[in-house]
Design a protein around this motif. Sequence first.
Motif, PDB file in Angstrom:
ATOM      1  N   SER A 127       0.828  -1.207   0.000  1.00  0.00           N
ATOM      2  CA  SER A 127       0.000   0.000   0.000  1.00  0.00           C
ATOM      3  C   SER A 127       0.857   1.250   0.000  1.00  0.00           C
ATOM      4  O   SER A 127       0.364   2.340   0.203  1.00  0.00           O
ATOM      5  CB  SER A 127      -0.928   0.064   1.200  1.00  0.00           C
ATOM      6  OG  SER A 127      -1.169  -1.168   1.731  1.00  0.00           O
ATOM      7  N   GLU A 128       2.170   1.095  -0.172  1.00  0.00           N
ATOM      8  CA  GLU A 128       3.061   2.249  -0.244  1.00  0.00           C
ATOM      9  C   GLU A 128       3.221   2.667  -1.693  1.00  0.00           C
ATOM     10  O   GLU A 128       3.713   1.903  -2.515  1.00  0.00           O
ATOM     11  CB  GLU A 128       4.438   1.891   0.345  1.00  0.00           C
ATOM     12  CG  GLU A 128       4.445   1.674   1.832  1.00  0.00           C
ATOM     13  CD  GLU A 128       4.145   2.955   2.598  1.00  0.00           C
ATOM     14  OE1 GLU A 128       4.615   4.024   2.188  1.00  0.00           O
ATOM     15  OE2 GLU A 128       3.412   2.878   3.604  1.00  0.00           O
ATOM     16  N   GLU A 129       2.818   3.889  -1.964  1.00  0.00           N
ATOM     17  CA  GLU A 129       2.934   4.375  -3.340  1.00  0.00           C
ATOM     18  C   GLU A 129       4.351   4.236  -3.881  1.00  0.00           C
ATOM     19  O   GLU A 129       4.568   3.892  -5.024  1.00  0.00           O
ATOM     20  CB  GLU A 129       2.583   5.865  -3.388  1.00  0.00           C
ATOM     21  CG  GLU A 129       1.138   6.150  -3.296  1.00  0.00           C
ATOM     22  CD  GLU A 129       0.918   7.641  -3.186  1.00  0.00           C
ATOM     23  OE1 GLU A 129      -0.019   8.107  -3.811  1.00  0.00           O
ATOM     24  OE2 GLU A 129       1.689   8.324  -2.496  1.00  0.00           O
ATOM     25  N   SER A 140      -4.665  -1.571  -4.511  1.00  0.00           N
ATOM     26  CA  SER A 140      -5.791  -1.068  -3.741  1.00  0.00           C
ATOM     27  C   SER A 140      -5.857   0.426  -4.055  1.00  0.00           C
ATOM     28  O   SER A 140      -4.917   0.972  -4.622  1.00  0.00           O
ATOM     29  CB  SER A 140      -5.545  -1.296  -2.249  1.00  0.00           C
ATOM     30  OG  SER A 140      -4.437  -0.544  -1.836  1.00  0.00           O
ATOM     31  N   LEU A 146      -5.216   2.833  -2.501  1.00  0.00           N
ATOM     32  CA  LEU A 146      -4.096   3.579  -1.940  1.00  0.00           C
ATOM     33  C   LEU A 146      -2.937   3.722  -2.913  1.00  0.00           C
ATOM     34  O   LEU A 146      -2.144   4.644  -2.809  1.00  0.00           O
ATOM     35  CB  LEU A 146      -3.596   2.886  -0.676  1.00  0.00           C
ATOM     36  CG  LEU A 146      -4.525   2.973   0.517  1.00  0.00           C
ATOM     37  CD1 LEU A 146      -4.002   2.119   1.656  1.00  0.00           C
ATOM     38  CD2 LEU A 146      -4.642   4.417   0.968  1.00  0.00           C
ATOM     39  N   GLY A 193      -8.614  -0.617   4.181  1.00  0.00           N
ATOM     40  CA  GLY A 193      -8.548  -0.340   2.749  1.00  0.00           C
ATOM     41  C   GLY A 193      -7.822  -1.416   1.963  1.00  0.00           C
ATOM     42  O   GLY A 193      -7.951  -1.485   0.756  1.00  0.00           O
ATOM     43  N   THR A 194      -7.061  -2.276   2.637  1.00  0.00           N
ATOM     44  CA  THR A 194      -6.374  -3.332   1.897  1.00  0.00           C
ATOM     45  C   THR A 194      -6.833  -4.725   2.341  1.00  0.00           C
ATOM     46  O   THR A 194      -6.530  -5.707   1.693  1.00  0.00           O
ATOM     47  CB  THR A 194      -4.844  -3.266   2.101  1.00  0.00           C
ATOM     48  OG1 THR A 194      -4.583  -3.298   3.497  1.00  0.00           O
ATOM     49  CG2 THR A 194      -4.296  -1.981   1.532  1.00  0.00           C
ATOM     50  N   GLU A 241     -10.209   7.685  -3.234  1.00  0.00           N
ATOM     51  CA  GLU A 241      -8.763   7.563  -3.137  1.00  0.00           C
ATOM     52  C   GLU A 241      -8.210   8.641  -2.209  1.00  0.00           C
ATOM     53  O   GLU A 241      -7.360   8.365  -1.356  1.00  0.00           O
ATOM     54  CB  GLU A 241      -8.182   7.711  -4.548  1.00  0.00           C
ATOM     55  CG  GLU A 241      -6.727   7.390  -4.637  1.00  0.00           C
ATOM     56  CD  GLU A 241      -6.190   7.670  -6.027  1.00  0.00           C
ATOM     57  OE1 GLU A 241      -6.980   7.658  -6.999  1.00  0.00           O
ATOM     58  OE2 GLU A 241      -4.985   7.924  -6.134  1.00  0.00           O
ATOM     59  N   MET A 288      -9.042   7.767   1.475  1.00  0.00           N
ATOM     60  CA  MET A 288      -8.202   6.662   1.955  1.00  0.00           C
ATOM     61  C   MET A 288      -6.795   7.144   2.243  1.00  0.00           C
ATOM     62  O   MET A 288      -6.199   6.788   3.250  1.00  0.00           O
ATOM     63  CB  MET A 288      -8.121   5.581   0.878  1.00  0.00           C
ATOM     64  CG  MET A 288      -9.308   4.662   0.874  1.00  0.00           C
ATOM     65  SD  MET A 288      -9.291   3.694   2.367  1.00  0.00           S
ATOM     66  CE  MET A 288     -10.625   2.590   2.065  1.00  0.00           C
ATOM     67  N   LYS A 289      -6.272   7.940   1.329  1.00  0.00           N
ATOM     68  CA  LYS A 289      -4.880   8.370   1.474  1.00  0.00           C
ATOM     69  C   LYS A 289      -4.708   9.308   2.651  1.00  0.00           C
ATOM     70  O   LYS A 289      -3.703   9.238   3.359  1.00  0.00           O
ATOM     71  CB  LYS A 289      -4.431   9.076   0.200  1.00  0.00           C
ATOM     72  CG  LYS A 289      -3.996   8.106  -0.874  1.00  0.00           C
ATOM     73  CD  LYS A 289      -3.549   8.900  -2.045  1.00  0.00           C
ATOM     74  CE  LYS A 289      -2.626   8.135  -2.929  1.00  0.00           C
ATOM     75  NZ  LYS A 289      -2.291   8.950  -4.100  1.00  0.00           N
ATOM     76  N   THR A 347      -5.037   7.277   5.977  1.00  0.00           N
ATOM     77  CA  THR A 347      -3.899   6.395   6.267  1.00  0.00           C
ATOM     78  C   THR A 347      -2.574   7.150   6.268  1.00  0.00           C
ATOM     79  O   THR A 347      -1.514   6.537   6.364  1.00  0.00           O
ATOM     80  CB  THR A 347      -3.803   5.258   5.237  1.00  0.00           C
ATOM     81  OG1 THR A 347      -3.709   5.845   3.935  1.00  0.00           O
ATOM     82  CG2 THR A 347      -5.014   4.360   5.284  1.00  0.00           C
ATOM     83  N   LYS A 362      -1.024   8.679   3.925  1.00  0.00           N
ATOM     84  CA  LYS A 362      -0.201   8.653   2.715  1.00  0.00           C
ATOM     85  C   LYS A 362      -0.141  10.043   2.085  1.00  0.00           C
ATOM     86  O   LYS A 362       0.797  10.346   1.351  1.00  0.00           O
ATOM     87  CB  LYS A 362      -0.776   7.647   1.711  1.00  0.00           C
ATOM     88  CG  LYS A 362      -0.894   6.253   2.278  1.00  0.00           C
ATOM     89  CD  LYS A 362       0.237   5.403   1.809  1.00  0.00           C
ATOM     90  CE  LYS A 362       0.548   4.192   2.655  1.00  0.00           C
ATOM     91  NZ  LYS A 362      -0.445   3.565   3.445  1.00  0.00           N
TER      92      LYS A 362
END
Lengths: 309, 578
Positions: free
Chosen positions: A164-166, A251, A253, B317-318, B540, B543-544, B547, B549
């Motif tokens: 889930s890490e871009e 996902s 993300l 989300g995963t 998206e 979610m980001k 979390t 991100k």
Amino acid sequence: MKTAVMKTRPFAKKRTSRTFFHYNLMVGIGLLWLIFFNIVPMFGIIIAFEDYNPIQGLWGSEFVGLEHFEYLFSMSDSRRVIVNTLVIAVSKLILNIIVPLAFALLLNEVRQLRFKKFVQTIVYLPHFLSWVILASVLLEIFGYRGVFNALLSVFGVEGKIWFSEESCFRQLVIFSDVWKEFGFNAVIYLAALTGISPDLYEAAAIDGCGRLKAVWHITLPGIASTIVVMAILGLGNVLNAGFDQIFNLYSPLVYSTGDILDTWVYRMGLLNVQFSLATAAGLFKSAISFLLIVISYVVAYKAADYRIF
Amino acid sequence: MKAKKCMALLLAASLTASLFSACGKTDNGSTSANSGSDSTSAESAGSDKENTNDGGDPAFQKFPEVVEVHIGQGVSTTDSLPEGLSVENNQYTDYLLENFNIKVVVDWTAASGNDYNQKVALCIASNTLPDAMTVSREYMIKAANAGQLYDITDLFQEMQSDQVKEVMDSTGGQAIEESSVNGRQYAIPAVEVETAGVQVINIRQDWLEEYGLEAPKTLEDVENIAKVFAEKKPAGEDTVPIAGPDKSTNSYTNFLQTGTTTCGFDAVFSANDAYPGIFLKDEDGTITYGTNSDETRKTLELLADWYDKGYIDPEMGTRDSSIELINSGKVGMFFGAWWMIGYGIGDAYRNEPDANWQSYPILTDDSKWNVKLGSATTGYCVINKNVSEDVAKAIIIMANVLLRDESKFDVSEQPLSYWPVRTLMAPADECEYTYHELIKVLDGTASVEDYQGVSTAYKLLSNDVEVVKDTIPGYETGKQLSISDFSTENFGNFQRMYSLMIGDRPYATTPVEKEVRSCIFNQTETMEKKWANLWSMENEMVMKIITGKSDISAYDEFVENWMNEGGSDILEEVAQAQ
């Protein structure tokens, strides 16, 4: 191929329609497959240029020209999807040539036959696993409580959900694909390597040539044509960045680095019922692929004097 | 997990295969004559009405000959049938065949969720709809616009039972309107209880008691409890204080998918007076999009903070399924609709019989309860345009029968989700009404007999009052019910009673300060084209941010992009539609 084989057989039966019936049958099955799965669906392209309505069908729906393409390229998604596709596919293409090649060359130098066969068998096993299974294994390994994080924690590094890490997704996708396929791809190079006459190596050894030099001057030129073929065949697939792999691993993300044309088309076309838009994206992909095949064909002919057809 | 699922799929496939072969055999002997005459019976049945044995009520007529209804059915991956039974061979299909001569043939099944939607989309694209299937709103509109659906405007009026009519009327015409396109009705709507859109927090009361904590009232309480759960880890190292949405669920509802999310955060947003995903009209008639508000921004920051502190499931989300996580006993709190706590997490009680889940509303800081409500209808049973009138009638009869006879079935082994093309039908206040009536029965102020033989749209009530005393032997007036007061002997009854008496307790007993509904539940022209993309952008972004991100600036960027990529047109169109 088949006719060539027939010609060289000294006691081959006379070519009559009867003796050839089986061969025609075999080709026929292939042709049927080609027609039904590749040629017939081609008419679906029309959907990209119309407001597709299933009842009115392919021919009855309203024609809207390039409207869907315009919207496609105005979306902020489309650029990143194209970039992702290219980055992932090109990296896979290159690594899927280099890694198996290097591996084949190394394995070729192994003198102990048993060990060689053993290694060869082991490394090509992952090829037979489907991505559905492999993806869940990988997600587990690189998951929050996975083996990989447990390993990292030994060194005091904080764990992450790696898929889930871009910033990691693409690399993981590329390397897992190369890992899965390199053993199998190496088989072709290993086969090509056996085709090189041992006389050449003997002669080189007598002339005082070392192993490295033998690889450079004999082995590589000997399999150059195989490498070119593999590269050209690969180029046609360059926009196939691997739907089943990414679909099973990604996902929301990681859409920004992992979403490729195929997964995007799937979501648009099948989940969001935007048939025309999805077809437009698919057609765009096919057009680019076609262009690449033509280019690679010309380049291969000009540069390596090689033609596949 | 995937491997397990695949195995299950394989098994299911082989089961169906063996079933088909079995069917084939019996067909040869007995019913081949029937299936041959099906097509002819379609024309003759209209005049054969006097043959029906049900007093001539068209709503419950038995067809003189077997009518085959081909359906596509979504199956839940967590509900299973006992061995030997299948989607087209269970108590429900037997009942339909025996009493109404309706033979259900399942053309295909798909796992509910994305798999099912994909199958539906394919059916629409290739124009191969089964006779009936239940779909969500976008697909219904798409298929209706494409002219693939049976116009049931008149047929439905003719065929619906009195109870169904009562349910439809309870929405004030909204239900029929929402299942119509351009004034013609194309679907049997699933009319949902109002509480289905209301999200409550579900919490492990036994964990709270262990640490001497009070039940949560506000977001601050939730945060404090989460903190304790995160520190003490009552379920071991991988304790999850608050579960989050999984792969196929959203963080909040939108105006198209209005049944509240499972493990999403609608309740958190509402407690901050934020209503993302829906279109709002303020007093002076200005239309805004709920996501584009300061309150939404603030709530996103709050959730991101919770995630960062480890209160929310790190794998949100995963995950394949958050429900599985809850069932495994690792979760302390999650948000969901009233039915989650009983129907939704049955396995949690099978694994851990003492897990004392309790539901509460989450109030604003000044102790008011805001709720985000959905549309009147949540699902649509659509009928293929090309079916004979008899088949269309049969499908409406199936809906009538479900509403009338639902309480006759024992659902503990064969869950109701296996009812072919099930459309929920319930008067808007069914759960709250039932809750209060059941309390009366438990308190002894009403008797079981009072409810027998009364035909109302509250179809389960008479059955509910019959079983309530046996299911809740530990009831005492004024005491908050807990898991130890319930008997799980009949698991189906237990699930229903637990959902009603605990899961719906908040909505049945807590006064609501503010009810918020989207001012539109339809798609406008621009939405049909662009909504899918906008929504995926939004999802998206959310979610980001949660979390961690992206930071909150991604929100501002989103609002700008949203406006530019069609949002401003959509707002104008929504305003016009008012």
